[in-house]
Design an enzyme around this catalytic site. Structure first.
Site, PDB file in Angstrom:
ATOM      1  N   ASP A  77       3.460   9.401  -0.628  1.00 38.26           N
ATOM      2  CA  ASP A  77       2.234   8.793  -0.233  1.00 38.26           C
ATOM      3  C   ASP A  77       2.065   7.693  -1.309  1.00 38.26           C
ATOM      4  O   ASP A  77       2.286   7.891  -2.461  1.00 38.26           O
ATOM      5  CB  ASP A  77       1.005   9.431  -0.191  1.00 38.26           C
ATOM      6  CG  ASP A  77      -0.114   9.122   0.863  1.00 38.26           C
ATOM      7  OD1 ASP A  77       0.057   7.845   1.029  1.00 38.26           O
ATOM      8  OD2 ASP A  77      -0.691   9.940   1.383  1.00 38.26           O
TER       9      ASP A  77
ATOM     10  N   HIS B 220       0.627  -1.268   0.102  1.00 36.89           N
ATOM     11  CA  HIS B 220       0.088   0.026  -0.019  1.00 36.89           C
ATOM     12  C   HIS B 220       0.772   1.150  -0.027  1.00 36.89           C
ATOM     13  O   HIS B 220       0.445   2.322  -0.337  1.00 36.89           O
ATOM     14  CB  HIS B 220      -0.770  -0.067   1.156  1.00 36.89           C
ATOM     15  CG  HIS B 220      -2.028  -1.092   1.261  1.00 36.89           C
ATOM     16  ND1 HIS B 220      -3.300  -0.784   0.805  1.00 36.89           N
ATOM     17  CD2 HIS B 220      -2.048  -2.439   1.235  1.00 36.89           C
ATOM     18  CE1 HIS B 220      -4.030  -1.927   0.596  1.00 36.89           C
ATOM     19  NE2 HIS B 220      -3.352  -2.730   1.045  1.00 36.89           N
TER      20      HIS B 220
HETATM   21  P1  ADQ Z   1      -3.239   5.871   4.779  1.00 33.06           P
HETATM   22  O1  ADQ Z   1      -1.798   6.191   5.029  1.00 33.06           O
HETATM   23  O2  ADQ Z   1      -4.048   5.626   5.997  1.00 33.06           O
HETATM   24  O3  ADQ Z   1      -3.313   4.786   4.009  1.00 33.06           O
HETATM   25  P2  ADQ Z   1      -5.010   7.386   3.144  1.00 33.06           P
HETATM   26  O4  ADQ Z   1      -4.953   6.578   1.799  1.00 33.06           O
HETATM   27  O5  ADQ Z   1      -5.272   8.832   2.725  1.00 33.06           O
HETATM   28  O6  ADQ Z   1      -3.852   7.190   3.692  1.00 33.06           O
HETATM   29  O7  ADQ Z   1      -6.156   6.733   3.931  1.00 33.06           O
HETATM   30  C1  ADQ Z   1      -6.623   7.223   4.977  1.00 33.06           C
HETATM   31  C2  ADQ Z   1      -8.261   6.852   5.173  1.00 33.06           C
HETATM   32  O8  ADQ Z   1      -8.607   7.093   6.381  1.00 33.06           O
HETATM   33  C3  ADQ Z   1      -9.018   7.520   4.145  1.00 33.06           C
HETATM   34  O9  ADQ Z   1      -9.928   6.527   3.690  1.00 33.06           O
HETATM   35  C4  ADQ Z   1      -9.733   8.468   5.232  1.00 33.06           C
HETATM   36  O10 ADQ Z   1     -11.133   9.082   4.951  1.00 33.06           O
HETATM   37  C5  ADQ Z   1      -9.768   7.793   6.450  1.00 33.06           C
HETATM   38  N1  ADQ Z   1      -9.369   8.982   7.589  1.00 33.06           N
HETATM   39  C6  ADQ Z   1      -8.382   9.757   7.619  1.00 33.06           C
HETATM   40  N2  ADQ Z   1      -8.647  10.659   8.723  1.00 33.06           N
HETATM   41  C7  ADQ Z   1      -9.814  10.246   9.326  1.00 33.06           C
HETATM   42  C8  ADQ Z   1     -10.456  10.853  10.371  1.00 33.06           C
HETATM   43  N3  ADQ Z   1      -9.951  11.749  11.222  1.00 33.06           N
HETATM   44  N4  ADQ Z   1     -11.571  10.149  10.581  1.00 33.06           N
HETATM   45  C9  ADQ Z   1     -12.177   9.120   9.830  1.00 33.06           C
HETATM   46  N5  ADQ Z   1     -11.420   8.566   8.691  1.00 33.06           N
HETATM   47  C10 ADQ Z   1     -10.342   9.154   8.452  1.00 33.06           C
HETATM   48  C11 ADQ Z   1      -2.212   3.829   3.347  1.00 33.06           C
HETATM   49  C12 ADQ Z   1      -1.311   4.461   2.517  1.00 33.06           C
HETATM   50  C13 ADQ Z   1      -1.792   5.136   1.263  1.00 33.06           C
HETATM   51  C14 ADQ Z   1      -3.053   4.400   0.583  1.00 33.06           C
HETATM   52  C15 ADQ Z   1      -3.658   3.486   1.273  1.00 33.06           C
HETATM   53  C16 ADQ Z   1      -4.582   2.629   0.701  1.00 33.06           C
HETATM   54  O11 ADQ Z   1      -0.247   5.092   3.055  1.00 33.06           O
HETATM   55  O12 ADQ Z   1      -1.028   5.885   0.158  1.00 33.06           O
HETATM   56  O13 ADQ Z   1      -3.610   5.293  -0.305  1.00 33.06           O
HETATM   57  O14 ADQ Z   1      -3.157   2.847   2.346  1.00 33.06           O
HETATM   58  O15 ADQ Z   1      -3.986   1.684  -0.019  1.00 33.06           O
END
Ligand code: ADQ
Length: 473
Positions: free
Chosen positions: A363, A155
């Site tokens: 990311d 990921h």
């Molecule tokens: P993350 O580093 O966690 O994921 P991201 O892809 O942005 O980053 O996903 C975060 C998720 O958590 C989103 O669905 C978001 O809506 C949710 N989220 C964030 N803050 C929140 C909050 N305060 N309350 C509720 N929900 C919240 C890792 C990798 C990324 C990759 C994903 C998926 O680091 O690059 O995109 O996995 O493969």
């Protein structure tokens, strides 16, 4: 149809509606709910001693979870996974540390999880393993005689060979990744870094159709960019629009423009630089004083890892300093909230804002960027300002793409986004919704699993043929 077993470090909270802030949990749960199957991994609990998995069935998904001992947690999770691999894979080897004991713990936990999973595996299951905590997992299963197709999806980014080589056991890790039948990455750049490592180190070769032959194995190495369900998100964002929290935000804005950012609190997300670029906007364009606010939602994660405590302190310091410098009695420039929100509510909050400000320093993909676009009202959409170092930048052509290390460029992009005419906003939004629909979350899952089924059959035929040739030679 064979049964799907998903393996990830952490199995997401199983209660519906409970916020799970983490892209992997969100992507995997949505994908698994449709096909059904087993989700195996750590329960999130610290156990006094190792014990067999707890099995719980909800709908068509069976959750099989195990506890970790404190020592396992410290060495495997807090140590090698999050203090060595996470920073290095995000190009922060300045924050990375290596400890042999922790690496031994990482290998030990992979082996013990594989042993526990083996008891649950049926001969026709296919196994899909996720993320950097489990790089050697397939090798551990193979050592136990498991012959099922096993795929792996990373990921987070995969670093270029020069950076990968800073992790002392780099070759052992890459070699063990070759025990999978398919290794998937978020972007083509990540896939290329992995192939470069194999080819430049003379560990193997790449043939047509992304097949790698290395360390005596054939595996497919390809990019499978993770998606979302944009129409479901659009619907939720609209339906949750009259929730109390959304109304309060609307009232509080009193006609001001809103820039919105949502991330896990992590140094890879570029939060400090983001605040500073917003400060630069306020410095360069005083006309925006009192007319725009930045809302940053960032729930703390991994707060027992030292570098995460530091970023939290840093960020609180920056928010306080910038607010102290510019705030007026009736205007706070930065609102910084350290909490999780229910996912649908978050989408509705995105829809209230004029700018989505997503500027990670690095990311794998970044689902927030995609969710922001999907949440917008197509008649009056907000503008996405997006880092070029998020995997999502390859797929969101309508975003204003910025270099998060260039504060002036980010400030200019914010200003442009805040003043963008409606017709341009609509066109950019439409340009992004089309690829989001085309490459939704089902496409990610189905393409990966189809390749896994196909390659596992093909490579077992090839390996048998190679062995037969060896015997008859
Ligand atoms: P993350 O580093 O966690 O994921 P991201 O892809 O942005 O980053 O996903 C975060 C998720 O958590 C989103 O669905 C978001 O809506 C949710 N989220 C964030 N803050 C929140 C909050 N305060 N309350 C509720 N929900 C919240 C890792 C990798 C990324 C990759 C994903 C998926 O680091 O690059 O995109 O996995 O493969």
């Amino acid at each position: 149809m064979s049964r799907l077993i998903v393996v990830s470090n952490r199995v997401a909270p199983t209660q519906e509606g409970r916020p799970a802030a983490g892209g992997l949990a969100i992507g995997v749960l949505d994908a698994l709910k449709e096909t059904g199957g087993v989700w195996f991994g750590w329960s999130g609990e610290i156990a006094a001693e190792p014990s067999p998995p707890v099995i719980e069935k909800q709908g068509n998904v069976t959750y099989a979870t195990v506890g970790l001992t404190k020592r396992d947690y410290d060495q495997y999770y807090r140590g090698f996974s999050n203090a060595t691999l996470w920073p290095t894979f995000h190009y922060r080897n300045d924050l990375s540390r290596y400890d042999r004991q922790e690496y031994a713990g990482y290998l030990r936990v992979n082996a013990s999880l594989a042993q526990q999973l083996k008891e649950l595996v049926r001969p026709d299951d296919i196994i899909w393993v996720h993320d950097y905590h489990l790089l050697p997992f397939a090798r551990c299963l193979r050592d136990l005689g498991v012959k099922n197709p096993i795929g792996f999806f990373l990921h987070i980014p995969f670093p270029v060979p020069e950076v990968m080589r800073t992790v002392p056991p780099h070759e052992e890790l890459v070699k063990s990744m070759c025990s999978y039948d398919v290794v998937g990455f978020q972007t083509d750049a990540d896939r290329q870094s992995f192939v470069d490592y194999i080819e430049r180190g003379n560990h193997g070769t790449l043939s047509d159709e992304n097949m790698v032959h290395a360390y005596g194995r054939f595996l497919k190495v390809a990019a499978y960019p993770i998606g979302i369900y944009p129409d479901a998100i659009a619907k939720a964002a609209e339906q949750y629009g009259d929730r109390k929290a959304v109304r309060s935000l609307r009232d509080a804005m009193r006609g001001r423009k809103l820039i919105m950012s949502v991330d896990r609190l992590d140094y890879s997300k570029g939060l400090v630089e983001r605040f500073q670029a917003f400060e630069r906007l306020l410095l360069n364009a005083p006309g925006w004083h009192g007319r725009v606010s930045l809302v940053q939602i960032a729930p703390p994660t991994r707060s027992d890892v030292q570098t995460y405590q530091r970023i939290r302190q840093n960020l609180e310091g920056e928010a306080g300093r910038i607010n102290g410098r510019f705030a007026q009695l009736d205007w706070t420039p930065i609102q910084y909230l350290n909490r999780k929100y229910e996912r649908n509510l978050l989408m509705a909050l995105f829809r209230q804002s004029q700018v989505g400000y997503v500027t990670p320093l690095r990311d794998g993909m970044n689902l927030v960027a995609k969710e922001y676009v999907a949440s917008q009202d197509p008649a009056d959409p907000g503008v996405l300002v997006l880092s070029q170092f998020a995997g999502a930048a390859e797929q969101l052509p309508g975003a204003l793409v910025v270099n998060p290390f260039d504060l002036s460029q980010m400030a200019e992009a914010l200003e442009r986004a805040l003043s963008m005419p409606l017709a341009e906003r609509q066109a950019r939004h439409a340009d992004m919704m089309a690829p989001l629909r085309e490459n939704n979350l089902s496409v990610w899952r189905d393409t990966f699993l189809a390749d896994l089924r196909h390659v596992a059959t093909a490579s077992s035929v090839t390996e048998k043929a190679v062995k037969r040739a060896d015997v008859t030679a």
